[in-house]
Scaffold this motif. Structure first.
Motif, mmCIF file in Angstrom:
data_model
loop_
_atom_site.group_PDB
_atom_site.id
_atom_site.type_symbol
_atom_site.label_atom_id
_atom_site.label_comp_id
_atom_site.label_asym_id
_atom_site.label_seq_id
_atom_site.Cartn_x
_atom_site.Cartn_y
_atom_site.Cartn_z
ATOM 1 N N PHE A 8 0.609 5.547 -0.064
ATOM 2 C CA PHE A 8 -0.179 6.621 0.497
ATOM 3 C C PHE A 8 0.170 7.882 -0.489
ATOM 4 O O PHE A 8 1.148 8.391 -0.585
ATOM 5 C CB PHE A 8 -0.004 6.954 1.935
ATOM 6 C CG PHE A 8 -0.258 5.851 3.080
ATOM 7 C CD1 PHE A 8 -1.617 5.759 3.645
ATOM 8 C CD2 PHE A 8 0.659 5.033 3.381
ATOM 9 C CE1 PHE A 8 -1.887 4.838 4.464
ATOM 10 C CE2 PHE A 8 0.344 3.966 4.198
ATOM 11 C CZ PHE A 8 -0.847 3.851 4.815
ATOM 12 N N HIS B 115 -3.936 4.563 -1.013
ATOM 13 C CA HIS B 115 -4.714 5.550 -0.069
ATOM 14 C C HIS B 115 -4.793 6.665 -1.241
ATOM 15 O O HIS B 115 -3.962 7.246 -1.272
ATOM 16 C CB HIS B 115 -4.320 5.757 1.217
ATOM 17 C CG HIS B 115 -4.870 6.786 1.765
ATOM 18 N ND1 HIS B 115 -5.434 6.527 3.065
ATOM 19 C CD2 HIS B 115 -5.455 8.086 1.411
ATOM 20 C CE1 HIS B 115 -5.958 7.831 3.615
ATOM 21 N NE2 HIS B 115 -5.981 8.533 2.524
ATOM 22 N N VAL C 14 -7.788 1.475 -2.451
ATOM 23 C CA VAL C 14 -8.620 1.013 -0.890
ATOM 24 C C VAL C 14 -9.625 2.368 -0.582
ATOM 25 O O VAL C 14 -9.429 3.197 -1.054
ATOM 26 C CB VAL C 14 -7.480 0.836 0.325
ATOM 27 C CG1 VAL C 14 -6.656 -0.394 0.017
ATOM 28 C CG2 VAL C 14 -6.717 2.263 0.357
ATOM 29 N N HIS C 15 -10.446 1.889 0.042
ATOM 30 C CA HIS C 15 -11.354 2.894 0.659
ATOM 31 C C HIS C 15 -12.118 4.018 -0.213
ATOM 32 O O HIS C 15 -11.562 5.243 0.074
ATOM 33 C CB HIS C 15 -10.899 3.566 2.035
ATOM 34 C CG HIS C 15 -9.639 3.991 2.355
ATOM 35 N ND1 HIS C 15 -9.099 4.832 1.435
ATOM 36 C CD2 HIS C 15 -8.601 3.826 3.395
ATOM 37 C CE1 HIS C 15 -7.833 5.141 1.798
ATOM 38 N NE2 HIS C 15 -7.618 4.548 2.740
ATOM 39 N N LYS D 211 0.803 -1.193 -0.041
ATOM 40 C CA LYS D 211 0.008 0.242 0.165
ATOM 41 C C LYS D 211 0.969 1.427 0.095
ATOM 42 O O LYS D 211 1.765 1.631 1.023
ATOM 43 C CB LYS D 211 -0.945 0.166 1.052
ATOM 44 C CG LYS D 211 -1.816 1.268 1.262
ATOM 45 C CD LYS D 211 -2.757 1.401 2.393
ATOM 46 C CE LYS D 211 -3.553 2.617 2.231
ATOM 47 N NZ LYS D 211 -4.601 2.835 3.762
HETATM 48 ZN ZN ZN Z 1 -5.603 4.607 3.862
#
Ligand code: ZN
Ligand code: URP
Ligand code: ZN
Ligand code: ZN
Length: 510
Positions: A169, A200, A255-256, A167
């Motif tokens: 960011f 993200h 994600v999200h 992941k």
């Molecule tokens: Zn996040």
């Protein structure tokens, strides 16, 4: 003198269990069938009617119930050290709550401390999680800086430690944020080693700028959180990540996805042929950003998550529709819970409120309520977006994410008629707040079977500390890398000589 009792290790105890689930409707992502399911040693051994099974097998009657693959929550942050504190649901309490809600596997995020290598951080998470988890788990690893050593560690994690996803960011300025050149390098590295890049997606520079302005104007409360990171700040980053991933031909998982605009960017990218998958959250479909306007500071701060919940109250319905139509593929929780005194770190400055909400326990129920019970999606699609798609994307399928002979016996027997009301008073999670407080849901996990062991039995939770295992995710999973390989093109110029024309013709024929 008493005779010492010989302790049978937990994993062997479960191996002795035999279980028959009878008369249920078995739901997979591609169909519903009437079938019994016979389990032995934690594995589904037989399916069909009139099975011949050993005597003494425990039978669960699933008449009128759905028998579905246990949920896979691909987004949790248990005992996460973040924003000057640590999330309160640890790997025990968090996975116990997961099981209570019908989730039988989680994937958490290793986030390295400052000056800790990726491999060291991974080892730290394993050491803590292995002894606590009540269900199987895997790990994504966050890449929060870029160097040759980071690249080396990524390869080691994939080859030797079963990590299949990283992941990055695009937000959290001065903490985790990577800039475009670093994103390009991390995506290239992921592609080289057969991993999935996750992002993200929010524009961290704009958020920092907006936050500064808001604080200077005296907006210090939780409402400033959403005001500093509106939809377009999320949507811009989603689009940028999609473009970068597509240019380097790396599979991407957002994600999200929290807003309509961001989801539309995922939809548009998929329509252009980008290999991208979108995950939304139980939080985004179960509640909304009007909570930031609540007069009670703790209530408003309890909803602070990044990207934020949206003030447009139509957002939850839009996102459920996006899931139903395959514009989004996965529902996670992003469970990252903080108690009142932790949220209070941001009492005078919304940028200091620890970001995160609950969801691991209620994710399945909230989506059943807002999706299936509301008539927007069928049970097959519910299975796809709560379990199967995550299993496929993270290369756990068909061991996980399907009810089939040979698969792990991670199963939920779902009663679609039973109701319950969600509340922090009754939830299993450690946190003192629940963003779904008071929501009545129709649909309850009556039995939850984790690796063949009945861990929710007639709605009674019997989760076992340390029973879960770490699951390796192999690289180059076909579900995503087939598409990447198909898209892979060797760069080619114009054939200006006969030799070049001949070489291209030979390459085409190969
Ligand atoms: Zn996040
Ligand atoms: O607010 C959030 N999402 N907290 C957890 C960390 C992250 O960005 O996923
Ligand atoms: Zn209150
Ligand atoms: Zn998260």
């Amino acid at each position: 003198m008493s005779t010492p009792v010989k302790k049978v290790p937990i994993h062997l105890q479960s191996a002795q269990n035999r279980l028959l689930i009878k008369n249920g409707k078995v739901v997979n992502d591609d169909g519903i069938i009437d079938s019994d399911v016979y389990i032995e040693d934690g594995i589904i051994r037989q399916m069909g009617r009139n099975l011949i099974i050993p005597g003494g097998t425990r039978t669960i009657d699933a008449r009128g119930k759905y028998v579905m693959p246990g949920g896979i929550d691909p987004h949790t942050h248990f005992e996460f050290e973040f924003m000057g504190t640590k999330s309160v649901d640890d790997f025990y309490q968090g996975t116990k709550a997961a099981v209570a809600g019908g989730t039988t596997m989680i994937i958490d995020f290793v986030v390295p401390r400052k000056d800790e290598s990726l491999v060291e951080a991974y080892e730290r998470y394993r050491q803590s999680a292995d002894q606590k988890v009540c269900c199987d788990y895997a790990l994504h690893v966050a890449v929060t800086s870029w160097s040759p050593k980071v690249k080396e560690d990524m390869a080691i994690l994939v080859k030797e430690h079963g990590v299949g996803s990283f992941k990055m960011f695009m937000a959290y300025h001065d903490m985790f944020m990577l800039r475009d050149p670093e994103l390009i390098e991390t995506f290239k590295a992921c592609k080289e080693i057969g991993a999935i890049a996750m992002v993200h997606a929010e524009n961290g520079d704009l958020i920092a700028e907006n936050a500064k302005k808001l604080l200077a104007a005296g907006v210090t409360g939780p409402e400033g959180h959403e005001m500093s990171r509106p939809e377009e700040v999320e949507a811009e980053a989603v689009n940028r990540a999609c473009v970068i991933a597509n240019q380097v031909n790396c599979p991407l998982y957002i994600v999200h996805v929290m807003s309509r605009s961001a989801a539309e960017q995922v939809e548009a990218a998929r329509k252009r042929g980008v290999c991208v998958f979108g995950e939304t959250l139980a939080a985004a479909i179960g509640t909304d950003g009007t909570n930031y306007l609540h007069k009670c500071w703790r209530h408003a701060a309890g909803h602070v998550i990044s990207p934020p919940l949206r003030p447009d109250t139509d957002t939850p319905r839009v996102l459920v529709n996006m899931l139903a139509k395959d514009n989004l593929q996965v529902t996670g929780s992003d469970n990252c819970t903080f108690n009142a005194e932790q949220k209070a770190l941001g009492k005078d400055d919304f940028t200091k409120i620890p970001n995160g909400v609950n969801g691991v326990e209620d994710r399945m129920a909230v989506l059943w309520e807002k999706g299936v019970h509301a008539g927007i999606m069928d049970p097959m699609r519910f299975v796809a977006v709560t379990s199967t798609n995550a299993a496929k994307i993270f290369n756990l399928y068909p061991r996980k994410g399907v009810i089939a002979v040979g698969s792990d016996a991670d199963i939920v027997v779902w009663d679609p008629n039973r109701k319950r009301t969600i509340s922090a008073q009754t939830h299993v999670q450690a946190v003192d707040f629940n963003i779904f407080e008071g929501m009545e849901v129709t649909g309850v996990p009556e039995y939850v079977i984790v690796n063949g062991r009945v861990c929710v039995d007639e709605c009674e939770l019997k989760a076992v500390h340390g029973f879960g295992k770490y699951i390796n995710a192999d690289p180059f999973g076909i579900y995503v890398y087939d598409m990447i390989n198909d898209k892979e093109k060797k760069p080619r110029g114009i054939a200006r000589t006969e030799a070049e024309a001949k070489r291209y013709a030979e390459e085409d024929a190969a």
